[in-house]
Design a protein around this motif. Structure first.
Motif, short mmCIF file in Angstrom:
data_model
loop_
_atom_site.label_atom_id
_atom_site.label_comp_id
_atom_site.label_asym_id
_atom_site.label_seq_id
_atom_site.Cartn_x
_atom_site.Cartn_y
_atom_site.Cartn_z
N GLY A 346 -10.02 17.62 -6.09
CA GLY A 346 -11.36 17.67 -5.52
C GLY A 346 -12.16 16.39 -5.63
O GLY A 346 -13.28 16.32 -5.12
N GLN A 347 -11.62 15.37 -6.29
CA GLN A 347 -12.33 14.10 -6.46
C GLN A 347 -11.73 13.05 -5.52
O GLN A 347 -10.52 13.03 -5.30
CB GLN A 347 -12.23 13.63 -7.91
N SER A 348 -12.59 12.17 -4.97
CA SER A 348 -12.13 11.18 -4.00
C SER A 348 -11.86 9.84 -4.66
O SER A 348 -12.60 9.39 -5.55
CB SER A 348 -13.17 11.02 -2.90
N TYR A 349 -10.79 9.15 -4.17
CA TYR A 349 -10.38 7.85 -4.71
C TYR A 349 -9.86 6.97 -3.57
O TYR A 349 -9.31 7.45 -2.58
CB TYR A 349 -9.26 8.03 -5.74
N HIS A 350 -10.02 5.67 -3.75
CA HIS A 350 -9.49 4.70 -2.80
C HIS A 350 -8.01 4.42 -3.10
O HIS A 350 -7.61 4.31 -4.27
CB HIS A 350 -10.25 3.37 -2.90
N VAL A 351 -7.23 4.26 -2.02
CA VAL A 351 -5.82 3.87 -2.13
C VAL A 351 -5.52 2.90 -0.99
O VAL A 351 -5.81 3.21 0.18
CB VAL A 351 -4.88 5.09 -2.04
N ASP A 352 -4.94 1.75 -1.30
CA ASP A 352 -4.59 0.78 -0.27
C ASP A 352 -3.12 0.43 -0.38
O ASP A 352 -2.73 -0.49 -1.11
CB ASP A 352 -5.46 -0.46 -0.38
N ALA A 353 -2.28 1.13 0.36
CA ALA A 353 -0.85 0.88 0.31
C ALA A 353 -0.47 -0.40 1.04
O ALA A 353 0.64 -0.93 0.85
CB ALA A 353 -0.10 2.06 0.93
N ALA A 354 -1.36 -0.95 1.86
CA ALA A 354 -1.06 -2.18 2.58
C ALA A 354 -1.32 -3.42 1.73
O ALA A 354 -0.90 -4.52 2.09
CB ALA A 354 -1.91 -2.25 3.86
N ASN A 355 -2.00 -3.25 0.60
CA ASN A 355 -2.31 -4.39 -0.27
C ASN A 355 -1.82 -4.06 -1.69
O ASN A 355 -2.59 -4.04 -2.64
CB ASN A 355 -3.82 -4.65 -0.26
N TRP A 356 -0.53 -3.81 -1.80
CA TRP A 356 0.06 -3.29 -3.03
C TRP A 356 0.49 -4.44 -3.94
O TRP A 356 1.67 -4.63 -4.25
CB TRP A 356 1.25 -2.40 -2.68
N ASN A 357 -0.49 -5.22 -4.41
CA ASN A 357 -0.18 -6.34 -5.30
C ASN A 357 -0.22 -5.88 -6.76
O ASN A 357 -0.97 -4.99 -7.14
CB ASN A 357 -1.19 -7.48 -5.10
N ASP A 358 0.60 -6.52 -7.60
CA ASP A 358 0.62 -6.22 -9.04
C ASP A 358 0.85 -4.74 -9.30
O ASP A 358 0.23 -4.14 -10.18
CB ASP A 358 -0.70 -6.67 -9.69
N GLY A 359 1.75 -4.13 -8.54
CA GLY A 359 2.09 -2.73 -8.78
C GLY A 359 1.02 -1.76 -8.36
O GLY A 359 1.09 -0.58 -8.70
N GLY A 360 0.02 -2.23 -7.62
CA GLY A 360 -1.01 -1.34 -7.10
C GLY A 360 -2.10 -0.97 -8.07
O GLY A 360 -2.94 -0.11 -7.77
N GLU A 361 -2.14 -1.58 -9.25
CA GLU A 361 -3.11 -1.17 -10.27
C GLU A 361 -4.56 -1.36 -9.81
O GLU A 361 -5.44 -0.61 -10.23
CB GLU A 361 -2.87 -1.96 -11.56
N ASN A 362 -4.80 -2.36 -8.96
CA ASN A 362 -6.17 -2.64 -8.53
C ASN A 362 -6.59 -1.86 -7.28
O ASN A 362 -7.77 -1.89 -6.91
CB ASN A 362 -6.34 -4.14 -8.25
N VAL A 363 -5.64 -1.17 -6.65
CA VAL A 363 -5.97 -0.50 -5.39
C VAL A 363 -5.48 0.94 -5.34
O VAL A 363 -5.53 1.57 -4.29
CB VAL A 363 -5.38 -1.28 -4.19
N PHE A 364 -5.04 1.49 -6.46
CA PHE A 364 -4.51 2.85 -6.46
C PHE A 364 -5.43 3.79 -7.23
O PHE A 364 -5.65 3.62 -8.43
CB PHE A 364 -3.10 2.89 -7.06
#
Length: 421
Positions: A346-364
């Motif tokens: 029920g909670q919303s979060y940003h995910v950017d699979a097109a900018n998956w740098n450093d294992g995605g820690e900053n965009v997952f």
């Protein structure tokens, strides 16, 4: 003498007989004219009669257009106004100001004549639309109903719509917005976003007709085949993430790598783990190229797509896994960029699979504050993401807790042994 007199009498009799013949011929032709008058009376019975006001005149001409009549008679009785002026105005208003007239009519002309005690007008209507096109008009009404109809058209791959509206709020831009909303809400509904052309008849007002042309760049068979291929690809990938058997009974090397990287993915694994597996899959299987295509088809079938295509692919895959997901349009480092907002518990979060740098820690599964600065988006258009999920931190804390727990048990055992000694 007698002989000459007899000849004169015979000639007179002949002339008398010829005169009677001519008279009877005239009587016969008069009878034919009478029959013609009877036929004309029957035609007059089909005419629109007893028009006595401008409103009635305009309604009569409008009804002819609605029935696609090319010519008809209008009869005026005790008319209130100047017929010659009003009929010209009414023809123009029906042609240019009514929705159907503006859409279907090329021009309207008339002949006005006085017949004894009343006036009669012969109306001639030339159409720019066929009777079938007029009959195909759909009554849509409100802006909400229009949005639903456009969503249906996109799913069916329709190329032409003619809709009757009863709202002034609909514009060409709002039609395009409705189509984009339908397209982004379900990438499998239509594999490409069509180019749209919108015309209104008349251009403004409440009662209008919207003529909408959709160009997919593909014929109906190609569009249908592409939709089926994309749907199958999504089903296979989502099945592999669930740990289920795919339609082909096989899991590709890329899918195996994605599953292995995120741990064993089972049907009971939480949504966050499945989203992570999808990101890994897209990173491994799709080359991100801003010069490439912008559809889920490009990302999942062609294997190369821009950020929009990857975000659309993520949306399609999440949807197949029953995970709520949105496609978000904004900017990254001043460049146009697309990514997703997903909902976990029920909670919303940003995910950017097109900018998956450093294992995605900053965009997952991050919050607004973590992303804002490097990214920009219209915050009024999308849900607030108040905080990050802590996906990676949670894994580290769990490992630390598991490592420290046996040591605590060992210390307790040591104390027990000391007391016992």
């Amino acid at each position: 003498m007698k002989k000459a007199l007899a000849l004169l009498l015979a000639a007179a009799l002949a002339l008398s007989t010829a005169g009677c013949s001519t008279f009877f011929d005239k009587e016969y032709y008069a009878s034919e004219e009478y029959q013609a008058q009877e036929q004309e009376t029957e035609e007059e019975e089909d005419a629109i009669g007893n028009i006595s006001s401008y409103a009635a005149l305009k309604r009569a001409i409008t009804s002819l257009v609605e029935e696609h009549v090319e010519s008809a008679q209008l009869q005026f009785l005790n008319y209130e106004g100047t017929i010659s002026t009003d009929i010209s105005t009414a023809c123009w208003e029906v042609k240019s100001s009514t929705a159907l007239g503006a859409f279907a009519v090329d021009y309207i002309s008339y002949d006005l004549s006085r017949i004894v005690s009343y006036y009669q007008a012969e109306i001639y209507i030339t159409y720019k639309r066929s009777e079938a096109q007029v009959a195909a008009l759909e009554e849509t009404g409100t802006a909400g109903a229009l949005a639903e109809r456009l969503d249906e058209a996109l799913r069916e791959g329709e190329t032409y719509l003619v809709l009757e509206l009863s709202t002034a709020s609909v514009t060409a831009d709002s039609v395009l917005d409705d189509l984009e909303t339908a397209y982004y809400s379900d990438p499998l509904a239509c594999p490409v976003l069509p180019e749209v052309e919108v015309d209104f008849y008349p251009e403004s007002g409440v009662e209008r007709i919207a003529e909408i042309t959709l160009d997919y760049g593909l014929d109906s068979q190609e569009l249908s085949a592409r939709r089926e291929t994309l749907t199958q690809a999504v089903e296979d990938i989502s099945a592999s993430v669930r740990g289920e058997e795919t339609a082909t009974g096989e899991i590709t090397e890329t899918e195996e790598a994605a599953v292995a990287a995120s741990g064993e993915i089972t049907a009971g694994r939480e949504e966050a783990d499945m989203v992570y597996a999808l990101c890994l899959y897209l990173t491994e299987s799709c080359v991100q190229d801003e010069a490439a295509g912008s559809t889920a088809w490009d990302a999942l079938v062609n294997g190369t797509a821009d950020s929009q295509g990857i975000a659309m692919a993520m949306k399609a895959l999440c949807q197949a896994l029953d995970i709520e997901c949105l496609v978000l349009a904004g900017r990254m480092d001043t460049q146009e960029h697309y990514w997703n907002i997903v909902f976990i518990d029920g909670q919303s979060y940003h995910v950017d699979a097109a900018n998956w740098n450093d294992g995605g820690e900053n965009v997952f599964l991050v919050g607004d504050e973590e992303l804002w600065g490097a990214y920009w988006w219209d915050t009024s258009e999308y849900p607030v993401c108040p905080e990050g999920y802590g996906y990676f931190e949670t894994d580290e804390e769990t490992e630390t807790a598991e490592e420290s727990e046996p040591e605590a048990e060992t210390d307790a055992d040591a104390e027990t042994e000391t007391e016992a000694g």
